[in-house]
Design a protein around this motif. Structure first.
Motif, PDB file in Angstrom:
ATOM      1  N   ASN A  56       0.813  -1.213   0.000  1.00  0.00           N
ATOM      2  CA  ASN A  56       0.000   0.000   0.000  1.00  0.00           C
ATOM      3  C   ASN A  56       0.851   1.269   0.000  1.00  0.00           C
ATOM      4  N   VAL A  57       2.151   1.121   0.261  1.00  0.00           N
ATOM      5  CA  VAL A  57       3.053   2.264   0.224  1.00  0.00           C
ATOM      6  C   VAL A  57       3.387   2.623  -1.221  1.00  0.00           C
ATOM      7  N   LEU A  58       3.397   1.630  -2.118  1.00  0.00           N
ATOM      8  CA  LEU A  58       3.786   1.813  -3.509  1.00  0.00           C
ATOM      9  C   LEU A  58       2.562   2.011  -4.392  1.00  0.00           C
ATOM     10  N   PRO A  59       2.709   2.722  -5.490  1.00  0.00           N
ATOM     11  CA  PRO A  59       1.598   2.806  -6.460  1.00  0.00           C
ATOM     12  C   PRO A  59       1.269   1.418  -6.987  1.00  0.00           C
ATOM     13  N   MET A  60       0.024   1.019  -6.824  1.00  0.00           N
ATOM     14  CA  MET A  60      -0.384  -0.331  -7.195  1.00  0.00           C
ATOM     15  C   MET A  60      -1.653  -0.292  -8.053  1.00  0.00           C
ATOM     16  N   PRO A  61      -1.922  -1.386  -8.789  1.00  0.00           N
ATOM     17  CA  PRO A  61      -3.143  -1.442  -9.598  1.00  0.00           C
ATOM     18  C   PRO A  61      -4.382  -1.312  -8.721  1.00  0.00           C
ATOM     19  N   PRO A  62      -5.472  -0.788  -9.278  1.00  0.00           N
ATOM     20  CA  PRO A  62      -6.723  -0.676  -8.513  1.00  0.00           C
ATOM     21  C   PRO A  62      -7.146  -2.035  -7.959  1.00  0.00           C
ATOM     22  N   GLY A  63      -7.608  -2.043  -6.728  1.00  0.00           N
ATOM     23  CA  GLY A  63      -8.073  -3.265  -6.098  1.00  0.00           C
ATOM     24  C   GLY A  63      -7.050  -3.928  -5.200  1.00  0.00           C
ATOM     25  N   THR A  64      -5.775  -3.526  -5.330  1.00  0.00           N
ATOM     26  CA  THR A  64      -4.740  -4.147  -4.502  1.00  0.00           C
ATOM     27  C   THR A  64      -4.973  -3.871  -3.026  1.00  0.00           C
ATOM     28  N   SER A  65      -5.318  -2.626  -2.698  1.00  0.00           N
ATOM     29  CA  SER A  65      -5.539  -2.281  -1.291  1.00  0.00           C
ATOM     30  C   SER A  65      -6.745  -3.015  -0.723  1.00  0.00           C
ATOM     31  N   ALA A  66      -7.740  -3.300  -1.573  1.00  0.00           N
ATOM     32  CA  ALA A  66      -8.919  -4.036  -1.098  1.00  0.00           C
ATOM     33  C   ALA A  66      -8.548  -5.464  -0.719  1.00  0.00           C
ATOM     34  N   ILE A  67      -7.594  -6.054  -1.464  1.00  0.00           N
ATOM     35  CA  ILE A  67      -7.169  -7.432  -1.183  1.00  0.00           C
ATOM     36  C   ILE A  67      -6.227  -7.480   0.009  1.00  0.00           C
ATOM     37  N   LEU A  68      -5.267  -6.557   0.045  1.00  0.00           N
ATOM     38  CA  LEU A  68      -4.218  -6.609   1.058  1.00  0.00           C
ATOM     39  C   LEU A  68      -4.494  -5.724   2.266  1.00  0.00           C
ATOM     40  N   GLY A  69      -5.413  -4.775   2.132  1.00  0.00           N
ATOM     41  CA  GLY A  69      -5.661  -3.850   3.230  1.00  0.00           C
ATOM     42  C   GLY A  69      -6.517  -4.425   4.347  1.00  0.00           C
ATOM     43  N   ALA A  70      -7.564  -5.167   3.979  1.00  0.00           N
ATOM     44  CA  ALA A  70      -8.474  -5.701   4.990  1.00  0.00           C
ATOM     45  C   ALA A  70      -7.799  -6.604   6.021  1.00  0.00           C
ATOM     46  N   PRO A  71      -6.864  -7.496   5.611  1.00  0.00           N
ATOM     47  CA  PRO A  71      -6.223  -8.339   6.625  1.00  0.00           C
ATOM     48  C   PRO A  71      -5.445  -7.561   7.674  1.00  0.00           C
ATOM     49  N   LEU A  72      -5.029  -6.339   7.344  1.00  0.00           N
ATOM     50  CA  LEU A  72      -4.264  -5.551   8.304  1.00  0.00           C
ATOM     51  C   LEU A  72      -5.026  -5.341   9.602  1.00  0.00           C
ATOM     52  N   VAL A  73      -6.323  -5.068   9.481  1.00  0.00           N
ATOM     53  CA  VAL A  73      -7.129  -4.798  10.674  1.00  0.00           C
ATOM     54  C   VAL A  73      -7.147  -6.023  11.585  1.00  0.00           C
ATOM     55  N   PHE A  74      -7.375  -7.204  10.999  1.00  0.00           N
ATOM     56  CA  PHE A  74      -7.432  -8.439  11.795  1.00  0.00           C
ATOM     57  C   PHE A  74      -6.068  -8.766  12.400  1.00  0.00           C
ATOM     58  N   LEU A  75      -5.017  -8.654  11.602  1.00  0.00           N
ATOM     59  CA  LEU A  75      -3.687  -9.011  12.080  1.00  0.00           C
ATOM     60  C   LEU A  75      -3.192  -8.042  13.149  1.00  0.00           C
ATOM     61  N   ALA A  76      -3.452  -6.755  12.964  1.00  0.00           N
ATOM     62  CA  ALA A  76      -3.026  -5.770  13.962  1.00  0.00           C
ATOM     63  C   ALA A  76      -3.758  -5.993  15.281  1.00  0.00           C
ATOM     64  N   ALA A  77      -5.043  -6.325  15.206  1.00  0.00           N
ATOM     65  CA  ALA A  77      -5.792  -6.607  16.430  1.00  0.00           C
ATOM     66  C   ALA A  77      -5.223  -7.823  17.147  1.00  0.00           C
ATOM     67  N   GLN A  78      -4.827  -8.831  16.376  1.00  0.00           N
ATOM     68  CA  GLN A  78      -4.246 -10.034  16.988  1.00  0.00           C
ATOM     69  C   GLN A  78      -2.887  -9.737  17.619  1.00  0.00           C
ATOM     70  N   LEU A  79      -2.109  -8.845  16.997  1.00  0.00           N
ATOM     71  CA  LEU A  79      -0.835  -8.432  17.599  1.00  0.00           C
ATOM     72  C   LEU A  79      -1.087  -7.674  18.902  1.00  0.00           C
ATOM     73  N   ALA A  80      -2.107  -6.823  18.896  1.00  0.00           N
ATOM     74  CA  ALA A  80      -2.418  -6.030  20.085  1.00  0.00           C
ATOM     75  C   ALA A  80      -2.829  -6.908  21.261  1.00  0.00           C
ATOM     76  N   PHE A  81      -3.500  -8.033  20.971  1.00  0.00           N
ATOM     77  CA  PHE A  81      -4.003  -8.887  22.047  1.00  0.00           C
ATOM     78  C   PHE A  81      -3.183 -10.169  22.222  1.00  0.00           C
ATOM     79  N   GLY A  82      -2.035 -10.252  21.532  1.00  0.00           N
ATOM     80  CA  GLY A  82      -1.145 -11.392  21.713  1.00  0.00           C
ATOM     81  C   GLY A  82      -1.690 -12.698  21.194  1.00  0.00           C
TER      82      GLY A  82
END
Length: 213
Positions: A56-82
Protein backbone atom coordinates in the motif's frame (compact mmCIF):
# COMPACT_ATOMS: atom_id res chain seq x y z
CA UNK A 1 2.99 -20.66 23.62
CA UNK A 2 5.00 -17.56 22.63
CA UNK A 3 5.08 -16.56 18.98
CA UNK A 4 8.31 -17.28 17.07
CA UNK A 5 10.66 -14.34 16.60
CA UNK A 6 13.73 -13.56 14.59
CA UNK A 7 15.96 -15.15 17.23
CA UNK A 8 14.20 -18.56 17.11
CA UNK A 9 15.51 -19.59 13.67
CA UNK A 10 18.73 -17.82 12.78
CA UNK A 11 19.34 -19.95 9.63
CA UNK A 12 15.92 -19.68 8.04
CA UNK A 13 15.33 -17.97 4.71
CA UNK A 14 14.92 -14.21 4.79
CA UNK A 15 11.35 -13.01 4.40
CA UNK A 16 12.18 -11.52 1.00
CA UNK A 17 13.43 -14.91 -0.25
CA UNK A 18 10.32 -16.69 1.03
CA UNK A 19 8.08 -14.26 -0.84
CA UNK A 20 10.10 -14.67 -4.02
CA UNK A 21 9.82 -18.48 -3.78
CA UNK A 22 6.04 -18.22 -3.45
CA UNK A 23 5.86 -15.84 -6.41
CA UNK A 24 7.92 -18.23 -8.57
CA UNK A 25 5.86 -21.32 -7.70
CA UNK A 26 4.51 -22.22 -11.15
CA UNK A 27 2.25 -24.91 -9.68
CA UNK A 28 -0.09 -22.12 -8.56
CA UNK A 29 -2.31 -20.18 -10.95
CA UNK A 30 -3.44 -17.79 -8.24
CA UNK A 31 -2.10 -16.67 -4.87
CA UNK A 32 -4.72 -16.31 -2.16
CA UNK A 33 -4.38 -14.35 1.07
CA UNK A 34 -4.69 -17.71 2.82
CA UNK A 35 -1.64 -18.96 0.89
CA UNK A 36 0.39 -16.13 2.37
CA UNK A 37 -0.94 -16.94 5.81
CA UNK A 38 0.08 -20.60 5.40
CA UNK A 39 3.51 -19.78 3.99
CA UNK A 40 4.40 -17.12 6.56
CA UNK A 41 2.49 -18.35 9.58
CA UNK A 42 5.66 -19.41 11.34
CA UNK A 43 7.22 -16.00 10.80
CA UNK A 44 4.99 -14.33 13.43
CA UNK A 45 2.28 -11.76 12.98
CA UNK A 46 4.81 -9.03 12.28
CA UNK A 47 5.91 -10.68 9.01
CA UNK A 48 2.31 -10.90 7.83
CA UNK A 49 1.66 -7.29 8.81
CA UNK A 50 4.55 -6.19 6.61
CA UNK A 51 3.40 -8.36 3.70
CA UNK A 52 -0.06 -6.79 3.72
CA UNK A 53 1.02 -3.25 4.60
CA UNK A 54 4.00 -2.41 2.39
CA UNK A 55 2.32 -2.84 -1.03
CA UNK A 56 0.00 0.00 0.00
CA UNK A 57 3.05 2.26 0.22
CA UNK A 58 3.79 1.81 -3.51
CA UNK A 59 1.60 2.81 -6.46
CA UNK A 60 -0.38 -0.33 -7.19
CA UNK A 61 -3.14 -1.44 -9.60
CA UNK A 62 -6.72 -0.68 -8.51
CA UNK A 63 -8.07 -3.27 -6.10
CA UNK A 64 -4.74 -4.15 -4.50
CA UNK A 65 -5.54 -2.28 -1.29
CA UNK A 66 -8.92 -4.04 -1.10
CA UNK A 67 -7.17 -7.43 -1.18
CA UNK A 68 -4.22 -6.61 1.06
CA UNK A 69 -5.66 -3.85 3.23
CA UNK A 70 -8.47 -5.70 4.99
CA UNK A 71 -6.22 -8.34 6.63
CA UNK A 72 -4.26 -5.55 8.30
CA UNK A 73 -7.13 -4.80 10.67
CA UNK A 74 -7.43 -8.44 11.79
CA UNK A 75 -3.69 -9.01 12.08
CA UNK A 76 -3.03 -5.77 13.96
CA UNK A 77 -5.79 -6.61 16.43
CA UNK A 78 -4.25 -10.03 16.99
CA UNK A 79 -0.84 -8.43 17.60
CA UNK A 80 -2.42 -6.03 20.09
CA UNK A 81 -4.00 -8.89 22.05
CA UNK A 82 -1.15 -11.39 21.71
CA UNK A 83 -3.08 -13.86 19.55
CA UNK A 84 -1.90 -16.21 16.78
CA UNK A 85 -2.42 -15.10 13.16
CA UNK A 86 -5.84 -16.00 11.75
CA UNK A 87 -8.05 -14.57 9.03
CA UNK A 88 -11.74 -15.20 8.30
CA UNK A 89 -12.47 -17.26 5.19
CA UNK A 90 -13.99 -14.30 3.34
CA UNK A 91 -10.60 -12.55 3.50
CA UNK A 92 -8.35 -15.63 3.30
CA UNK A 93 -10.02 -16.70 0.04
CA UNK A 94 -9.29 -13.44 -1.77
CA UNK A 95 -6.67 -13.98 -4.45
CA UNK A 96 -4.77 -12.53 -7.38
CA UNK A 97 -3.15 -14.13 -10.40
CA UNK A 98 0.32 -15.49 -9.63
CA UNK A 99 1.78 -13.32 -12.40
CA UNK A 100 0.32 -10.21 -10.75
CA UNK A 101 1.62 -11.37 -7.38
CA UNK A 102 5.06 -11.93 -8.91
CA UNK A 103 5.07 -8.38 -10.29
CA UNK A 104 4.12 -7.12 -6.83
CA UNK A 105 6.97 -9.04 -5.19
CA UNK A 106 9.43 -7.77 -7.81
CA UNK A 107 8.66 -4.29 -6.54
CA UNK A 108 8.52 -5.13 -2.84
CA UNK A 109 11.43 -7.60 -2.45
CA UNK A 110 14.30 -5.16 -3.19
CA UNK A 111 13.04 -2.75 -0.51
CA UNK A 112 12.60 -5.58 1.96
CA UNK A 113 16.06 -7.01 1.20
CA UNK A 114 17.63 -3.62 1.90
CA UNK A 115 15.73 -3.37 5.18
CA UNK A 116 16.80 -6.89 6.18
CA UNK A 117 20.46 -5.86 5.86
CA UNK A 118 19.88 -2.95 8.26
CA UNK A 119 17.72 -4.71 10.84
CA UNK A 120 19.31 -6.15 13.98
CA UNK A 121 18.24 -6.70 17.59
CA UNK A 122 18.77 -3.45 19.54
CA UNK A 123 16.76 -1.55 22.11
CA UNK A 124 14.70 -4.72 22.08
CA UNK A 125 12.48 -3.68 24.98
CA UNK A 126 10.73 -1.27 22.58
CA UNK A 127 9.80 -4.15 20.25
CA UNK A 128 8.85 -6.86 22.76
CA UNK A 129 5.86 -7.35 25.07
CA UNK A 130 4.32 -5.35 26.64
CA UNK A 131 5.36 -2.64 24.14
CA UNK A 132 4.51 -5.05 21.33
CA UNK A 133 0.84 -4.90 22.33
CA UNK A 134 0.88 -1.09 22.20
CA UNK A 135 2.47 -1.30 18.76
CA UNK A 136 -0.36 -3.64 17.73
CA UNK A 137 -2.92 -1.08 18.90
CA UNK A 138 -1.21 1.68 16.93
CA UNK A 139 -1.08 -0.59 13.88
CA UNK A 140 -4.79 -1.28 14.29
CA UNK A 141 -5.61 2.44 14.20
CA UNK A 142 -3.31 2.96 11.22
CA UNK A 143 -4.85 -0.03 9.42
CA UNK A 144 -8.30 1.47 9.72
CA UNK A 145 -6.95 4.66 8.13
CA UNK A 146 -5.48 2.62 5.27
CA UNK A 147 -8.96 1.31 4.46
CA UNK A 148 -10.55 4.77 4.42
CA UNK A 149 -11.24 6.29 0.98
CA UNK A 150 -8.88 9.22 1.57
CA UNK A 151 -6.88 10.30 -1.52
CA UNK A 152 -3.25 9.24 -0.95
CA UNK A 153 -4.21 8.70 2.68
CA UNK A 154 -3.05 5.10 2.86
CA UNK A 155 0.63 5.49 1.94
CA UNK A 156 2.03 7.03 5.13
CA UNK A 157 -0.06 4.89 7.54
CA UNK A 158 0.97 1.77 5.59
CA UNK A 159 4.63 2.85 5.78
CA UNK A 160 4.31 3.29 9.54
CA UNK A 161 2.80 -0.20 9.90
CA UNK A 162 5.61 -1.62 7.75
CA UNK A 163 8.29 -0.04 9.96
CA UNK A 164 6.55 -1.23 13.12
CA UNK A 165 6.24 -4.74 11.68
CA UNK A 166 9.91 -5.02 10.76
CA UNK A 167 10.92 -3.63 14.14
CA UNK A 168 8.84 -6.23 15.98
CA UNK A 169 9.92 -9.03 13.65
CA UNK A 170 13.64 -8.44 14.30
CA UNK A 171 13.27 -6.92 17.80
CA UNK A 172 14.78 -3.66 16.51
CA UNK A 173 13.67 -0.73 18.64
CA UNK A 174 15.18 1.81 16.23
CA UNK A 175 12.68 0.80 13.57
CA UNK A 176 9.85 0.97 16.12
CA UNK A 177 10.85 4.57 16.86
CA UNK A 178 10.90 5.29 13.12
CA UNK A 179 7.41 3.80 12.84
CA UNK A 180 6.19 6.02 15.66
CA UNK A 181 7.64 9.11 13.96
CA UNK A 182 5.98 8.26 10.64
CA UNK A 183 2.71 7.61 12.51
CA UNK A 184 2.73 11.18 13.82
CA UNK A 185 3.38 12.58 10.35
CA UNK A 186 0.66 10.33 8.90
CA UNK A 187 -1.86 11.52 11.50
CA UNK A 188 -1.12 15.16 10.68
CA UNK A 189 -1.27 14.66 6.91
CA UNK A 190 -4.41 12.51 6.89
CA UNK A 191 -6.26 14.78 9.32
CA UNK A 192 -5.33 17.74 7.10
CA UNK A 193 -6.62 15.99 3.98
CA UNK A 194 -9.85 14.97 5.72
CA UNK A 195 -10.37 18.51 7.02
CA UNK A 196 -9.83 19.94 3.53
CA UNK A 197 -12.33 17.42 2.11
CA UNK A 198 -14.91 18.38 4.73
CA UNK A 199 -14.43 22.09 4.06
CA UNK A 200 -14.70 21.47 0.34
CA UNK A 201 -17.92 19.50 0.80
CA UNK A 202 -19.40 22.23 3.00
CA UNK A 203 -18.45 24.92 0.47
CA UNK A 204 -19.96 22.91 -2.38
CA UNK A 205 -23.18 22.36 -0.44
CA UNK A 206 -23.59 25.97 0.65
CA UNK A 207 -22.18 27.94 -2.29
CA UNK A 208 -22.87 25.71 -5.29
CA UNK A 209 -26.01 23.88 -4.28
CA UNK A 210 -27.31 26.67 -2.05
CA UNK A 211 -28.25 24.32 0.77
CA UNK A 212 -27.24 26.64 3.56
CA UNK A 213 -30.06 29.08 3.04
Amino acid sequence: MPRPTADDAPHRLPLSAMLEQLAQDESRERIAVGDLLAALGDRALAALLFVFAFPNVLPMPPGTSAILGAPLVFLAAQLAFGLKPWLPKVIASRSMARADFAQLIVRVAPWLARAERLLKPRWSALAAPPMEYLIGLLCLLLSVIVLLPVPLGNMLPALAVSLFALGVLERDGVWVIAGAAVSVVAAVVVSGVVWAMVKGAVYFATQVLGLGG
